[in-house]
Design an enzyme around this catalytic site. Sequence first.
Site, PDB file in Angstrom:
ATOM      1  N   THR A 100      -8.522   6.907  -1.821  1.00  0.00           N
ATOM      2  CA  THR A 100      -9.846   6.262  -1.890  1.00  0.00           C
ATOM      3  C   THR A 100     -10.624   7.352  -1.462  1.00  0.00           C
ATOM      4  O   THR A 100     -11.965   7.217  -2.199  1.00  0.00           O
ATOM      5  CB  THR A 100      -9.908   4.885  -0.780  1.00  0.00           C
ATOM      6  OG1 THR A 100      -9.392   5.328   0.382  1.00  0.00           O
ATOM      7  CG2 THR A 100      -9.315   3.910  -1.419  1.00  0.00           C
ATOM      8  N   LYS A 142      -7.850  14.068   4.598  1.00  0.00           N
ATOM      9  CA  LYS A 142      -6.899  12.813   4.598  1.00  0.00           C
ATOM     10  C   LYS A 142      -6.114  13.159   5.680  1.00  0.00           C
ATOM     11  O   LYS A 142      -5.932  14.257   6.185  1.00  0.00           O
ATOM     12  CB  LYS A 142      -6.462  12.730   3.313  1.00  0.00           C
ATOM     13  CG  LYS A 142      -5.685  13.975   2.634  1.00  0.00           C
ATOM     14  CD  LYS A 142      -5.181  13.746   1.295  1.00  0.00           C
ATOM     15  CE  LYS A 142      -6.104  13.998   0.366  1.00  0.00           C
ATOM     16  NZ  LYS A 142      -6.018  12.735  -0.726  1.00  0.00           N
ATOM     17  N   ARG A 143      -5.292  11.818   5.914  1.00  0.00           N
ATOM     18  CA  ARG A 143      -4.104  12.201   6.861  1.00  0.00           C
ATOM     19  C   ARG A 143      -3.043  13.469   6.379  1.00  0.00           C
ATOM     20  O   ARG A 143      -2.928  13.707   5.352  1.00  0.00           O
ATOM     21  CB  ARG A 143      -3.348  10.868   6.896  1.00  0.00           C
ATOM     22  CG  ARG A 143      -4.127   9.698   7.989  1.00  0.00           C
ATOM     23  CD  ARG A 143      -4.361  10.335   9.018  1.00  0.00           C
ATOM     24  NE  ARG A 143      -3.373  10.294  10.055  1.00  0.00           N
ATOM     25  CZ  ARG A 143      -2.943   9.196  10.904  1.00  0.00           C
ATOM     26  NH1 ARG A 143      -3.567   8.235  10.956  1.00  0.00           N
ATOM     27  NH2 ARG A 143      -1.632   9.361  11.646  1.00  0.00           N
ATOM     28  N   LYS A 183       1.234  14.421   0.603  1.00  0.00           N
ATOM     29  CA  LYS A 183      -0.035  14.815   0.201  1.00  0.00           C
ATOM     30  C   LYS A 183      -0.194  16.386   0.087  1.00  0.00           C
ATOM     31  O   LYS A 183      -1.383  16.697  -0.490  1.00  0.00           O
ATOM     32  CB  LYS A 183      -1.150  14.354   1.247  1.00  0.00           C
ATOM     33  CG  LYS A 183      -1.108  12.731   1.456  1.00  0.00           C
ATOM     34  CD  LYS A 183      -1.990  12.424   2.532  1.00  0.00           C
ATOM     35  CE  LYS A 183      -2.071  10.993   2.823  1.00  0.00           C
ATOM     36  NZ  LYS A 183      -2.674   9.988   1.996  1.00  0.00           N
ATOM     37  N   HIS A 236       0.873  -1.156  -0.031  1.00  0.00           N
ATOM     38  CA  HIS A 236      -0.047   0.017   0.089  1.00  0.00           C
ATOM     39  C   HIS A 236       0.901   1.381   0.214  1.00  0.00           C
ATOM     40  O   HIS A 236       0.317   2.328   0.229  1.00  0.00           O
ATOM     41  CB  HIS A 236      -0.875  -0.036   1.250  1.00  0.00           C
ATOM     42  CG  HIS A 236      -1.932  -0.997   1.033  1.00  0.00           C
ATOM     43  ND1 HIS A 236      -3.150  -0.857   0.757  1.00  0.00           N
ATOM     44  CD2 HIS A 236      -1.967  -2.146   1.554  1.00  0.00           C
ATOM     45  CE1 HIS A 236      -3.936  -1.821   1.033  1.00  0.00           C
ATOM     46  NE2 HIS A 236      -3.124  -2.868   1.479  1.00  0.00           N
ATOM     47  N   LYS A 254     -14.365   8.436  -3.151  1.00  0.00           N
ATOM     48  CA  LYS A 254     -15.762   8.936  -2.489  1.00  0.00           C
ATOM     49  C   LYS A 254     -16.578  10.171  -3.100  1.00  0.00           C
ATOM     50  O   LYS A 254     -17.548  10.248  -3.238  1.00  0.00           O
ATOM     51  CB  LYS A 254     -15.645   8.973  -0.968  1.00  0.00           C
ATOM     52  CG  LYS A 254     -15.325   7.515  -0.403  1.00  0.00           C
ATOM     53  CD  LYS A 254     -14.571   7.698   1.016  1.00  0.00           C
ATOM     54  CE  LYS A 254     -14.036   6.328   1.346  1.00  0.00           C
ATOM     55  NZ  LYS A 254     -12.765   6.613   2.668  1.00  0.00           N
TER      56      LYS A 254
HETATM   57  C1  26W Z   1       4.377   0.787   9.707  1.00  0.00           C
HETATM   58  C2  26W Z   1       3.547   2.066   9.790  1.00  0.00           C
HETATM   59  C3  26W Z   1       2.613   2.149   8.651  1.00  0.00           C
HETATM   60  C4  26W Z   1       1.193   1.985   8.850  1.00  0.00           C
HETATM   61  C5  26W Z   1       0.185   2.009   7.718  1.00  0.00           C
HETATM   62  C6  26W Z   1       3.121   2.252   7.387  1.00  0.00           C
HETATM   63  C7  26W Z   1       2.055   2.417   6.236  1.00  0.00           C
HETATM   64  C8  26W Z   1       0.859   2.312   6.609  1.00  0.00           C
HETATM   65  C9  26W Z   1      -0.235   2.223   5.344  1.00  0.00           C
HETATM   66  C10 26W Z   1       0.408   1.507   4.298  1.00  0.00           C
HETATM   67  C11 26W Z   1      -0.803   3.732   5.147  1.00  0.00           C
HETATM   68  C12 26W Z   1      -1.843   3.898   4.264  1.00  0.00           C
HETATM   69  O1  26W Z   1      -2.952   3.772   4.626  1.00  0.00           O
HETATM   70  N1  26W Z   1      -1.547   3.615   2.845  1.00  0.00           N
HETATM   71  C13 26W Z   1      -2.727   3.850   1.960  1.00  0.00           C
HETATM   72  O2  26W Z   1      -3.353   2.800   1.593  1.00  0.00           O
HETATM   73  C14 26W Z   1      -4.597   3.338   0.620  1.00  0.00           C
HETATM   74  C15 26W Z   1      -5.432   1.940   0.598  1.00  0.00           C
HETATM   75  O3  26W Z   1      -4.629   1.182  -0.288  1.00  0.00           O
HETATM   76  C16 26W Z   1      -4.189   3.875  -0.202  1.00  0.00           C
HETATM   77  O4  26W Z   1      -5.251   4.306  -1.129  1.00  0.00           O
HETATM   78  C17 26W Z   1      -3.409   5.225  -0.030  1.00  0.00           C
HETATM   79  O5  26W Z   1      -2.779   5.609  -1.190  1.00  0.00           O
HETATM   80  C18 26W Z   1      -2.227   4.959   0.693  1.00  0.00           C
HETATM   81  O6  26W Z   1      -1.372   5.790   1.198  1.00  0.00           O
END
Ligand code: 26W
Length: 840
Positions: free
Chosen positions: A680, A572-573, A578, A380, A684
């Site tokens: 995503t 968004k975060r 971003k 992701h 929406k």
């Molecule tokens: C290790 C800490 C950590 C925690 C969560 C690293 C990375 C994450 C996720 C990968 C962050 C995340 O939510 N990524 C998002 O995933 C979505 C679903 O696929 C995508 O639409 C977003 O672009 C992506 O940033």
Amino acid sequence: MYKYCNSFKLMVKSKPVDELTIVPPLGMDVESLSNCFRYYYNHTLGRSKDCKAIHYPYKALGYTLRDRLMERWKETRSAYEETDCKRTYYLSLEFLMGRALSNCMLNLDLNETVQKSFYQLGLDLEEIAECEQDAGLGNGGLGRLAACFLDSCATLQLPVKGYGLRYEYGMFKQRIEQGHQVEETDHWLLNGNPWELERPEYTQRIKFGGYTEYHTNNKGKMTVYWNGTRDVLAIPYDIPIPGFKNGTVNTLRLWKAAATDEFDLDEFNSGSYTEAVEEKNSAEHITMVLYPNDSSENGKELRLRQQYFLASASLQDVIREWLMHHDDFSEFAQKNCFQLNDTHPTVSIAEFMRLLIDDYEHTWDEAWSITSKCMAYTNHTLLPEALEKWSVPLFKCLLPRLLEIIYEINSRFLKQVAMHWPGDAARIRQMSIIEEGPVPQVRMAYLAIVGSFSVNGVAALHTELLEKGLFNNFYQLWPEKFNNKTNGVTPRRWLAGCNPELRQLITKHIGSEKWIKDLSQLSKLEKHLNKKDFRNQWKKIKLSNKAKLALLVKAECDVNFNTDALFDVQVKRIHEYKRQLLNILHVIHLYNRIKAGDTKNWTNRCVLIGGKAAPGYAMAKLTIKLISNVAEIINNDPQADGLLKVAFFPNYNVSAMEVICPGTDLSEQISTAGKEASGTGNMKFMMNGALTIGTLDGANIEIREEVGDDNFFLFGLTAEEVENSRNQYNPVNIINNDKDIDAVIKMLESGYFNQCEPQLFDPILHSIKNPYDMWMTLADFRSYIDAQEEVSMAYQDTKRWTTMSIMNTLSSSKFSTDRTMEEYNQDIWKLDKVAAHQIK
Ligand code: 26W
């Protein structure tokens, strides 16, 4: 006989007693619901008419509906058992479910019935629904995607079960205090949770620490024992996942950590009773809190504990169920699939090997053959800082047996690499699961790729970049493993549920509600595109949704949004990639124009920005402060009144988005190209008829393809251009050659937005002007300003805007998770759909 035997097995030996389980179906009419509600309110909860606490009627309604789910849940389970169908387990450290009540009413088709019942009971359904806490067990995109996937799988009648953690504290609540983010705990379970069902009979035992011993038995076979461990119990809580009007109810199983009873016997006997009981805490800490980082991993031991706890409990649970109906593992790989949601649950690969070899006496080759046919990995993120690595010493201390297995996986894998690239020592170093260095590290993404038969990205560009860049070596070795699965969102929650007026209009013009399960039917609306009546209703609905959003903004931010203005939203975060910063720089540019009297042909705008910053991410927190300060100045400047409003939306979450996306005109998707895996939120907004201003990044590219260039505001460098122009990037030159940009930077440098807080925004100014700025904010600023001007002009042309808005909704069907799940199923899972027995 396996040496590992679950005590629970004894309990299921006795024949089920029919008399116990034959019950007439529950009524789905107003009277039955009202009676059931009264029963729970008065008898189970013991409340009277004087009770003021609103969560009791909420809970009584929750139980009433859960009972209806329960019947269907059992029928679904027995249909799966009877057909002995293949299953998928979606393993994820995050499930961002949001609220359950309205979703349950929508999917059981009980909206009107409950409304009538509540009307008769004299209760306000809306007010009661509002008291439900969001289940915020996720950070953002990845967690919400997992929730949308579950909804679609239940709707498509796919036998998919989610496995996750039941965090006591979900994603923190964000308060804004004088422009700064303040984090507060989210004790979401405080008033109980009517949607969960505790299943203590399926408790699992999880090992931590200790050491390994090797013994050879009398047949000369070597067996490994993992001894001296400190064990923790995993107690499952099941959440029902209803499909849309189809009688299917799937399961999300969340694990809670608890201390074992014998855990502290030694200390107990030596008289330190209280110390022994205190030790219980450390076990229960495992599922205490969700880590609020969504991009940088921090190597914390507790996080690795969480990951292993989820992996081990879930795998043991799947094996337990498998062995209830099968004698051995010969068909296991044909009948089971594990989808790993990012690398977070990847330790599952090593854990499954351990269980098969140590507990179920398989050879390495047998175990590897099963494991590597069951595991599938979804990536992701492309950000290198988000790729998980665990220090080898930490791993050895916490999970010694698993580290041995990972070393063995790696050594066999590196032999394959050596065969493929003879004599290429560099390649072996690059691809090794163990990164060498002062403190060697386990690279979880590499373990995931090596142990899985499928590796997928979440949008076309993202998958392409994985293949060409981050995972290129692996792609060269195993091109057949790689595939793309573009993300989606569930149209139940994100259109039918959150936009009831639009749902009605669409249904009226399509002639049925079938589109809610088959979003491609939205194209049937095309023939109404130019019909006056339809267009007027479309506009009216958007206006009404904007009014609702304006009320929320007033309540949460105390800022007045006028519904005539363009609602320009970025939620968004908060992250540098971003580029919320680019957004606020544009706001400052608009403000400069107002101050300079340059307001001919002006389009009034209300800019809303919201999102949480990871608590340790200073730059993200400072961006929130900047947005808040800019908002404060502009909103209080009479010159800007009516022309421009700005608000920072506090505590952005799933429930807020359900109000925000229907009320938005313009969706901001402005990440540096090549950095956002998919996005995503963009989907929406599109579904709800917002137009996008965006870069060619993530799924924006596919959104633009679907809606057409004319209905999308494009700007900025492509991913390729970003990488190729890094060396020549000269932000100071850009400032010097563009008077608008120069004016914006001068405003910031003058301290106009931080008059009582000198130097506050210096780190932001430095990062903007830094030629090594990873996010190249200024490279896209001119192009962004110009695209925003196009937006403004388009908005004034109401006719054109309405057409574009309708076209966005019409073209959004690709972005339903129903499509995404069909693709996962066709290419990866290969499950048969199984209809649940219908309740008469
Ligand atoms: C290790 C800490 C950590 C925690 C969560 C690293 C990375 C994450 C996720 C990968 C962050 C995340 O939510 N990524 C998002 O995933 C979505 C679903 O696929 C995508 O639409 C977003 O672009 C992506 O940033």
